[in-house]
Design an enzyme around this catalytic site. Structure first.
Site, PDB file in Angstrom:
ATOM      1  N   LYS A  21     -10.334  24.034  46.567  1.00 53.69           N
ATOM      2  CA  LYS A  21      -9.551  24.867  45.649  1.00 53.69           C
ATOM      3  C   LYS A  21      -8.995  26.129  46.309  1.00 53.69           C
ATOM      4  CE  LYS A  21     -12.246  23.301  41.654  1.00 53.69           C
ATOM      5  NZ  LYS A  21     -13.233  22.534  42.425  1.00 53.69           N
ATOM      6  N   THR A  27     -14.730  20.229  51.767  1.00 59.30           N
ATOM      7  CA  THR A  27     -15.933  20.080  52.585  1.00 59.30           C
ATOM      8  C   THR A  27     -16.951  19.209  51.862  1.00 59.30           C
ATOM      9  OG1 THR A  27     -16.909  22.110  51.671  1.00 59.30           O
ATOM     10  CG2 THR A  27     -15.682  22.315  53.739  1.00 59.30           C
ATOM     11  N   ASN A  29     -20.949  18.782  51.471  1.00 61.85           N
ATOM     12  CA  ASN A  29     -22.110  19.657  51.592  1.00 61.85           C
ATOM     13  C   ASN A  29     -23.402  18.862  51.556  1.00 61.85           C
ATOM     14  OD1 ASN A  29     -20.869  22.556  51.134  1.00 61.85           O
ATOM     15  ND2 ASN A  29     -19.831  21.139  49.782  1.00 61.85           N
ATOM     16  N   GLU A  79     -21.613  22.900  55.829  1.00 63.45           N
ATOM     17  CA  GLU A  79     -20.429  22.375  55.163  1.00 63.45           C
ATOM     18  C   GLU A  79     -19.565  21.662  56.199  1.00 63.45           C
ATOM     19  OE1 GLU A  79     -18.617  25.262  52.437  1.00 63.45           O
ATOM     20  OE2 GLU A  79     -20.379  26.511  52.804  1.00 63.45           O
ATOM     21  N   ARG A 104     -17.380  28.748  67.635  1.00 60.39           N
ATOM     22  CA  ARG A 104     -17.499  30.207  67.555  1.00 60.39           C
ATOM     23  C   ARG A 104     -18.612  30.591  66.579  1.00 60.39           C
ATOM     24  NH1 ARG A 104     -15.602  31.933  62.689  1.00 60.39           N
ATOM     25  NH2 ARG A 104     -14.139  30.579  61.591  1.00 60.39           N
TER      26      ARG A 104
END
Length: 155
Positions: A21, A27, A29, A79, A104
């Site tokens: 959204k 994703t 989960n 996620e 990262r």
């Protein structure tokens, strides 16, 4: 990172509902139990690797492990954004992932736009890295083939 590649499997559960959204990046989960099963010393941050839903095809993915500072999560989450367009949601399905590399550390952002931009850069970096031979070979791992007789999504 000494834990990589890291293989994990678990049921897809409902998350915060903001990936698709707010961010335009759906994703998958994992439950709290699966998140808690990750090595305690695995660094939070953004990773890449391979993902498979049920006994489906294996796709490139990018994944966040951590607290999502922009959203000030109080619980650690994992996620996974699978770099593929699915027709339907797959809550309740078994998601198998192999984390092969690190992009990262997690960090906070000044705006939603800056967060979305960083996510898009992470996705592009994951695509580049996963085309390298040392990462491509993990895609073929037998881990992604669930044993016959394993009921996935009532099939």
């Amino acid at each position: 990172m000494r834990h990589l590649p890291y293989f994990c499997r678990g049921e897809v559960v409902r998350g915060f509902g903001r990936g698709s959204k707010e961010l335009g990046v759906p994703t998958a989960n994992f439950s709290e139990q699966v998140v808690e099963s990750f090595p305690s010393d695995i660094s939070t941050g953004i990773y890449y690797g391979w993902a498979c839903v049920g006994n489906g095809d294996v796709h490139k993915m990018v994944l966040s492990i951590g607290w999502n500072p922009f959203y000030k999560n109080i619980k650690k989450s994992v996620e996974t954004h699978i770099i593929h367009t699915f027709k339907d949601d797959f809550y309740g399905e078994i998601l198998s992932i192999a984390i092969t590399g690190y992009i990262r550390p997690e960090k906070n952002f000044d705006s939603l736009e800056a967060l979305i931009s960083a996510i898009q850069e992470d996705i592009e970096e994951a695509k580049r890295q996963l085309d390298l031979p040392e990462h491509l070979k993990v895609k073929e791992d037998n881990f992604f083939h669930l044993p016959e007789g394993k009921i996935v999504n009532n099939h």
